[in-house]
Design a protein around this motif. Structure first.
Motif, mmCIF file in Angstrom:
data_model
loop_
_atom_site.group_PDB
_atom_site.id
_atom_site.type_symbol
_atom_site.label_atom_id
_atom_site.label_comp_id
_atom_site.label_asym_id
_atom_site.label_seq_id
_atom_site.Cartn_x
_atom_site.Cartn_y
_atom_site.Cartn_z
ATOM 1 N N LEU A 265 0.829 -1.207 0.000
ATOM 2 C CA LEU A 265 0.000 0.000 0.000
ATOM 3 C C LEU A 265 0.865 1.259 0.000
ATOM 4 N N ILE A 266 1.875 1.268 0.838
ATOM 5 C CA ILE A 266 2.750 2.440 0.927
ATOM 6 C C ILE A 266 3.459 2.677 -0.394
ATOM 7 N N SER A 267 3.885 1.593 -1.039
ATOM 8 C CA SER A 267 4.531 1.705 -2.353
ATOM 9 C C SER A 267 3.562 2.290 -3.386
ATOM 10 N N LEU A 268 2.306 1.843 -3.330
ATOM 11 C CA LEU A 268 1.300 2.361 -4.259
ATOM 12 C C LEU A 268 1.058 3.852 -4.022
ATOM 13 N N LEU A 269 0.895 4.232 -2.766
ATOM 14 C CA LEU A 269 0.650 5.637 -2.450
ATOM 15 C C LEU A 269 1.824 6.515 -2.869
ATOM 16 N N ASP A 270 3.018 5.982 -2.687
ATOM 17 C CA ASP A 270 4.208 6.725 -3.080
ATOM 18 C C ASP A 270 4.241 6.910 -4.603
ATOM 19 N N ALA A 271 3.833 5.866 -5.352
ATOM 20 C CA ALA A 271 3.834 5.930 -6.812
ATOM 21 C C ALA A 271 2.835 6.962 -7.339
ATOM 22 N N TYR A 272 1.756 7.179 -6.595
ATOM 23 C CA TYR A 272 0.719 8.102 -7.056
ATOM 24 C C TYR A 272 0.751 9.441 -6.324
ATOM 25 N N ARG A 273 1.813 9.690 -5.588
ATOM 26 C CA ARG A 273 1.944 10.982 -4.906
ATOM 27 C C ARG A 273 1.926 12.108 -5.932
ATOM 28 N N GLY A 274 1.031 13.067 -5.726
ATOM 29 C CA GLY A 274 0.904 14.181 -6.660
ATOM 30 C C GLY A 274 -0.023 13.905 -7.818
ATOM 31 N N LYS A 275 -0.408 12.643 -8.001
ATOM 32 C CA LYS A 275 -1.296 12.290 -9.118
ATOM 33 C C LYS A 275 -2.739 12.108 -8.664
ATOM 34 N N VAL A 276 -2.935 11.776 -7.389
ATOM 35 C CA VAL A 276 -4.283 11.645 -6.842
ATOM 36 C C VAL A 276 -4.375 12.483 -5.569
ATOM 37 N N ALA A 277 -5.599 12.827 -5.205
ATOM 38 C CA ALA A 277 -5.816 13.636 -4.005
ATOM 39 C C ALA A 277 -6.094 12.714 -2.825
ATOM 40 N N PHE A 278 -5.169 12.659 -1.862
ATOM 41 C CA PHE A 278 -5.322 11.741 -0.738
ATOM 42 C C PHE A 278 -6.540 12.076 0.129
ATOM 43 N N ASP A 279 -7.010 13.339 0.057
ATOM 44 C CA ASP A 279 -8.221 13.647 0.823
ATOM 45 C C ASP A 279 -9.434 12.890 0.289
ATOM 46 N N LYS A 280 -9.379 12.450 -0.966
ATOM 47 C CA LYS A 280 -10.504 11.728 -1.562
ATOM 48 C C LYS A 280 -10.534 10.259 -1.172
ATOM 49 N N ILE A 281 -9.513 9.820 -0.441
ATOM 50 C CA ILE A 281 -9.574 8.451 0.087
ATOM 51 C C ILE A 281 -9.817 8.458 1.591
ATOM 52 N N GLY A 282 -9.964 9.674 2.178
ATOM 53 C CA GLY A 282 -10.423 9.702 3.554
ATOM 54 C C GLY A 282 -9.588 10.411 4.581
ATOM 55 N N LEU A 283 -8.586 11.174 4.157
ATOM 56 C CA LEU A 283 -7.773 11.908 5.129
ATOM 57 C C LEU A 283 -7.646 13.369 4.723
ATOM 58 N N PRO A 284 -8.708 14.150 4.888
ATOM 59 C CA PRO A 284 -8.688 15.528 4.397
ATOM 60 C C PRO A 284 -7.676 16.436 5.059
ATOM 61 N N ASN A 285 -7.293 16.154 6.297
ATOM 62 C CA ASN A 285 -6.396 17.069 7.014
ATOM 63 C C ASN A 285 -4.994 16.496 7.235
ATOM 64 N N ALA A 286 -4.727 15.326 6.670
ATOM 65 C CA ALA A 286 -3.428 14.689 6.895
ATOM 66 C C ALA A 286 -2.482 14.977 5.737
ATOM 67 N N THR A 287 -1.218 15.163 6.068
ATOM 68 C CA THR A 287 -0.204 15.272 5.028
ATOM 69 C C THR A 287 0.106 13.879 4.514
ATOM 70 N N GLU A 288 0.815 13.835 3.402
ATOM 71 C CA GLU A 288 1.180 12.536 2.834
ATOM 72 C C GLU A 288 2.054 11.751 3.815
#
Length: 298
Positions: A265-288
């Protein structure tokens, strides 16, 4: 009257009329040949100018939409693998525990007795559904064996093998609380939490099985998560994709498998950093960085 069907170039033109930028027409047509206009439009919802508008904010590109689709696609590949592990594990835990508690004495088929279930009507309905499901396994040798030798009756550890994860979740909810606790206690959780998580796992599995959208989606039921997780991450919403990802981490059978899952999961999130909005998966106030730390600590 329904909408007029459009061919691929017309679908692309429709996106463009609604404000989507297309810099490489050939690449965009190739995307639409593989992924339908309707499916892609679900990943474009966050770019709408308003909830009821079909137009998109300026500078929205088809590549941005496709990145969100690909994130979902890659995520589903990971989840399918680990959901299968969880499904088989909980089939095993429930079957072994309940069979030993209820079926140790002859005729060893007390799991068919409605008296052994708290939600009796629900269990009876579930068994009717399960008998219908057995039809799909009629060519399996183990089903034929039990049909011929035992008139269709089978031990619980055999019966759970033909249960979907959804059916397994419903079966667990039929049990008396003491039996539910007997399954949950060795797993260091409560019956209430395990009931909730089995339901949530079945929802997540069904979405993955049908290639349904995970990104920017509200999930039901809300998942029960440890108090420490909720306190450390006040912005975490329990009806979001990220909450479900954390829930699955807790429901995997051992630390080694959990670590493998979180690493992917962490590898996937790292690969899509800047390409998807992490707030849309459930963490609106968290940094990457915070998001990754939450996963690592789950």
């Amino acid at each position: 009257m329904l909408k007029t069907p459009l061919d691929i170039p017309q679908q692309l033109a429709q996106f463009q009329r609604h404000g989507i930028l297309v810099e490489n027409k050939t690449a965009a047509l190739s995307i639409l040949e593989r992924v339908s206009y309707y499916r892609l439009s679900g990943y474009a919802l966050e770019f709408r100018t308003s909830t009821h508008s079909s137009h998109y904010t300026p500078e929205t590109t088809i590549e941005q939409i496709y990145d969100r689709y690909r994130f979902d696609e890659d995520l589903r590949h990971i989840l399918r693998k680990y959901l299968e592990i969880a499904e088989i594990f909980y089939r095993t835990q429930i079957a072994n525990t309940i069979a030993l508690r209820k079926c140790s004495q002859p005729p060893h088929e007390q799991h068919y007795d409605v008296a052994n279930y708290y939600r009796k009507n629900y269990f009876s309905d579930l068994m009717v559904q399960l008998r219908k499901q057995l039809h799909y396994y009629k060519d399996s040798l183990f089903i034929q064996h039990h049909m011929d030798k035992y008139h269709g009756r089978m031990p619980l550890w055999v019966l759970v093998e033909v249960m979907s994860l959804s059916t397994l979740s419903k079966y667990y909810s039929c049990l008396y609380r003491s039996d539910q606790e007997a399954v949950a206690a060795p797993l260091n959780t409560s019956a209430r939490t395990l009931r909730n998580h089995l339901h949530a796992l079945s929802v997540l599995r069904n979405k993955c099985a049908h290639a349904a959208r995970l990104y920017n989606t509200v999930f039901s039921p809300k998942v029960i998560l440890p108090t420490k997780t909720l306190r450390s991450t006040p912005s975490l919403q329990t009806d979001t994709l990220f909450a479900y990802l954390i829930m699955l981490a807790y429901r995997l059978p051992n630390v080694t498998i959990q670590q493998g899952y979180k690493k992917e999961l962490i590898s996937l999130l790292d690969a899509y950093r800047g390409k998807v909005a992490f707030d849309k998966i459930g963490l609106p106030n968290a940094t990457e960085t915070e998001l990754l730390m939450i996963l690592q600590n789950a």
